[in-house]
Design a protein around this motif. Structure first.
Motif, mmCIF file in Angstrom:
data_model
loop_
_atom_site.group_PDB
_atom_site.id
_atom_site.type_symbol
_atom_site.label_atom_id
_atom_site.label_comp_id
_atom_site.label_asym_id
_atom_site.label_seq_id
_atom_site.Cartn_x
_atom_site.Cartn_y
_atom_site.Cartn_z
ATOM 1 N N THR A 119 44.973 20.316 53.030
ATOM 2 C CA THR A 119 45.688 21.394 53.707
ATOM 3 C C THR A 119 45.119 22.738 53.302
ATOM 4 O OG1 THR A 119 47.338 21.447 51.947
ATOM 5 C CG2 THR A 119 47.831 20.095 53.886
ATOM 6 N N SER A 120 44.230 22.741 52.312
ATOM 7 C CA SER A 120 43.626 23.986 51.882
ATOM 8 C C SER A 120 42.247 24.137 52.512
ATOM 9 C CB SER A 120 43.509 24.019 50.354
ATOM 10 O OG SER A 120 42.635 22.986 49.936
ATOM 11 N N SER A 121 41.675 25.319 52.361
ATOM 12 C CA SER A 121 40.345 25.555 52.889
ATOM 13 C C SER A 121 39.401 25.898 51.750
ATOM 14 C CB SER A 121 40.383 26.701 53.899
ATOM 15 O OG SER A 121 40.573 27.920 53.219
ATOM 16 N N ASN A 122 38.142 26.011 52.065
ATOM 17 C CA ASN A 122 37.140 26.385 51.075
ATOM 18 C C ASN A 122 36.942 27.896 51.011
ATOM 19 O OD1 ASN A 122 36.600 23.781 50.295
ATOM 20 N ND2 ASN A 122 35.033 23.487 51.852
ATOM 21 N N ASN A 123 37.778 28.646 51.685
ATOM 22 C CA ASN A 123 37.600 30.088 51.738
ATOM 23 C C ASN A 123 37.977 30.786 50.445
ATOM 24 O OD1 ASN A 123 36.643 30.010 54.305
ATOM 25 N ND2 ASN A 123 38.626 30.389 55.248
ATOM 26 N N GLY A 124 38.742 30.180 49.602
ATOM 27 C CA GLY A 124 39.135 30.798 48.345
ATOM 28 C C GLY A 124 40.162 31.898 48.541
ATOM 29 N N LEU A 125 40.435 32.585 47.436
ATOM 30 C CA LEU A 125 41.382 33.693 47.464
ATOM 31 C C LEU A 125 40.650 34.978 47.786
ATOM 32 C CD1 LEU A 125 43.271 32.838 44.147
ATOM 33 C CD2 LEU A 125 44.091 32.449 46.475
ATOM 34 N N SER A 126 41.323 35.888 48.440
ATOM 35 C CA SER A 126 40.752 37.204 48.702
ATOM 36 C C SER A 126 41.140 38.108 47.545
ATOM 37 C CB SER A 126 41.298 37.754 50.021
ATOM 38 O OG SER A 126 40.788 39.043 50.242
ATOM 39 N N ALA A 127 40.150 38.745 46.935
ATOM 40 C CA ALA A 127 40.400 39.655 45.822
ATOM 41 C C ALA A 127 39.765 41.000 46.152
ATOM 42 C CB ALA A 127 39.832 39.094 44.524
ATOM 43 N N ALA A 128 40.406 42.074 45.724
ATOM 44 C CA ALA A 128 39.913 43.415 46.028
ATOM 45 C C ALA A 128 39.879 44.257 44.767
ATOM 46 C CB ALA A 128 40.810 44.074 47.072
ATOM 47 N N CYS A 129 38.998 45.225 44.786
ATOM 48 C CA CYS A 129 38.875 46.198 43.707
ATOM 49 C C CYS A 129 39.490 47.508 44.192
ATOM 50 C CB CYS A 129 37.398 46.388 43.374
ATOM 51 S SG CYS A 129 37.147 47.606 42.080
ATOM 52 N N THR A 130 39.822 48.386 43.299
ATOM 53 C CA THR A 130 40.433 49.660 43.697
ATOM 54 C C THR A 130 39.476 50.523 44.514
ATOM 55 O OG1 THR A 130 39.786 50.603 41.573
ATOM 56 C CG2 THR A 130 42.034 49.738 41.752
ATOM 57 N N CYS A 131 38.164 50.291 44.419
ATOM 58 C CA CYS A 131 37.212 51.079 45.217
ATOM 59 C C CYS A 131 37.094 50.559 46.643
ATOM 60 C CB CYS A 131 35.834 51.119 44.546
ATOM 61 S SG CYS A 131 34.895 49.572 44.633
ATOM 62 N N GLY A 132 37.766 49.436 46.952
ATOM 63 C CA GLY A 132 37.766 48.911 48.315
ATOM 64 C C GLY A 132 36.878 47.704 48.536
ATOM 65 N N ARG A 133 36.059 47.331 47.588
ATOM 66 C CA ARG A 133 35.228 46.141 47.739
ATOM 67 C C ARG A 133 36.100 44.892 47.712
ATOM 68 N NH1 ARG A 133 30.540 45.783 43.739
ATOM 69 N NH2 ARG A 133 29.721 44.372 45.308
ATOM 70 N N LYS A 134 35.707 43.890 48.491
ATOM 71 C CA LYS A 134 36.472 42.647 48.561
ATOM 72 C C LYS A 134 35.542 41.467 48.347
ATOM 73 C CE LYS A 134 40.078 44.324 51.568
ATOM 74 N NZ LYS A 134 40.925 44.074 52.710
ATOM 75 N N ILE A 135 36.075 40.425 47.717
ATOM 76 C CA ILE A 135 35.341 39.180 47.511
ATOM 77 C C ILE A 135 36.271 38.009 47.778
ATOM 78 C CG2 ILE A 135 33.757 40.183 45.797
ATOM 79 C CD1 ILE A 135 35.444 38.759 43.610
ATOM 80 N N ARG A 136 35.693 36.823 47.954
ATOM 81 C CA ARG A 136 36.463 35.577 47.996
ATOM 82 C C ARG A 136 36.078 34.794 46.756
ATOM 83 N NH1 ARG A 136 40.109 34.474 51.645
ATOM 84 N NH2 ARG A 136 39.950 35.615 53.575
ATOM 85 N N VAL A 137 37.071 34.215 46.115
ATOM 86 C CA VAL A 137 36.833 33.530 44.848
ATOM 87 C C VAL A 137 37.794 32.349 44.736
ATOM 88 C CG1 VAL A 137 38.380 35.094 43.617
ATOM 89 C CG2 VAL A 137 36.599 33.917 42.353
ATOM 90 N N SER A 138 37.333 31.287 44.104
ATOM 91 C CA SER A 138 38.206 30.122 43.926
ATOM 92 C C SER A 138 39.266 30.432 42.874
ATOM 93 C CB SER A 138 37.386 28.903 43.492
ATOM 94 O OG SER A 138 36.940 29.064 42.159
ATOM 95 N N ARG A 139 40.365 29.706 42.928
ATOM 96 C CA ARG A 139 41.448 29.896 41.949
ATOM 97 C C ARG A 139 40.957 29.638 40.527
ATOM 98 N NH1 ARG A 139 46.441 30.532 44.093
ATOM 99 N NH2 ARG A 139 46.695 29.980 46.266
ATOM 100 N N THR A 140 40.149 28.591 40.365
ATOM 101 C CA THR A 140 39.688 28.274 39.016
ATOM 102 C C THR A 140 38.758 29.343 38.469
ATOM 103 O OG1 THR A 140 37.938 26.894 39.950
ATOM 104 C CG2 THR A 140 39.949 25.767 39.266
ATOM 105 N N THR A 141 37.911 29.919 39.312
ATOM 106 C CA THR A 141 37.030 30.997 38.851
ATOM 107 C C THR A 141 37.854 32.208 38.471
ATOM 108 O OG1 THR A 141 35.194 30.221 40.208
ATOM 109 C CG2 THR A 141 35.128 32.522 39.518
#
Length: 178
Positions: A119-141
């Motif tokens: 039911t999950s995807s491989n997209n990971g979590l969306s994480a953002a920095c205060t400068c506006g940059r965004k990344i996708r990262v796994s929960r374990t990472t």
């Protein structure tokens, strides 16, 4: 979707309307067919009606579409690609539309998840920095420790989660003094 196939003697054109497209109803399906018929008329008359690998519909396409009874609207990226079937055309083709409506009794619905798979995807979590940059990262990472931005040095945190859920507390013990 329209495609063509080459044989030794001629080019065979084909049109496919998927089950999801049939769900839109008789008038819209007829509009799709008339849209593609307009391309067919252009081929028959040796009129170049599109460019950009068939994505941009030019003024010649618009003129042919209007000749066949379509109403056309301009799209900034696709040209005169947005078509609809106006009332007058619906009246002219009322018998055809009635037959089409009767024929469209079945269409494809979304398949239920019968396999009980992921039911999950491989997209990971969306994480953002205060400068506006965004990344996708796994929960374990993310759980392994903070991830810092190379641009501003701020920490990437997941969006939409309450504060405190983003970081993992790690205690280091100096074993050399023992």
């Amino acid at each position: 979707m329209a495609t063509s196939h080459l044989s030794d003697d001629y080019e065979l054109h084909e049109l496919f309307v998927g089950g999801e497209g049939l769900q839109r109803g008789g008038v819209d399906v007829f509009g799709t067919l008339l849209h593609e018929v307009t391309h067919g008329v252009a081929v028959t008359r040796a009129i170049k009606d599109t460019s950009r690998q068939g994505r941009w519909h030019n003024e010649r396409y618009r003129a042919l579409g209007e000749e066949l009874g379509l109403a056309l609207a301009h799209h900034p990226k696709l040209g005169w690609s947005v078509t609809s079937v106006p009332d007058l055309t619906q009246q002219q083709y009322s018998e055809v539309l009635d037959e089409l409506a009767l024929a469209l009794v079945a269409y494809r619905r979304r398949e239920p998840n019968r396999r009980g798979g992921r039911t999950s995807s491989n997209n990971g979590l969306s994480a953002a920095c205060t400068c506006g940059r965004k990344i996708r990262v796994s929960r374990t990472t993310l759980a392994a420790g903070p991830i810092y931005c190379g641009t501003c040095g701020g920490e990437f945190v997941t969006e939409g989660e309450p504060e405190g859920l983003n970081s993992v507390q790690i205690e280091f013990t100096d074993l050399s003094s023992r």
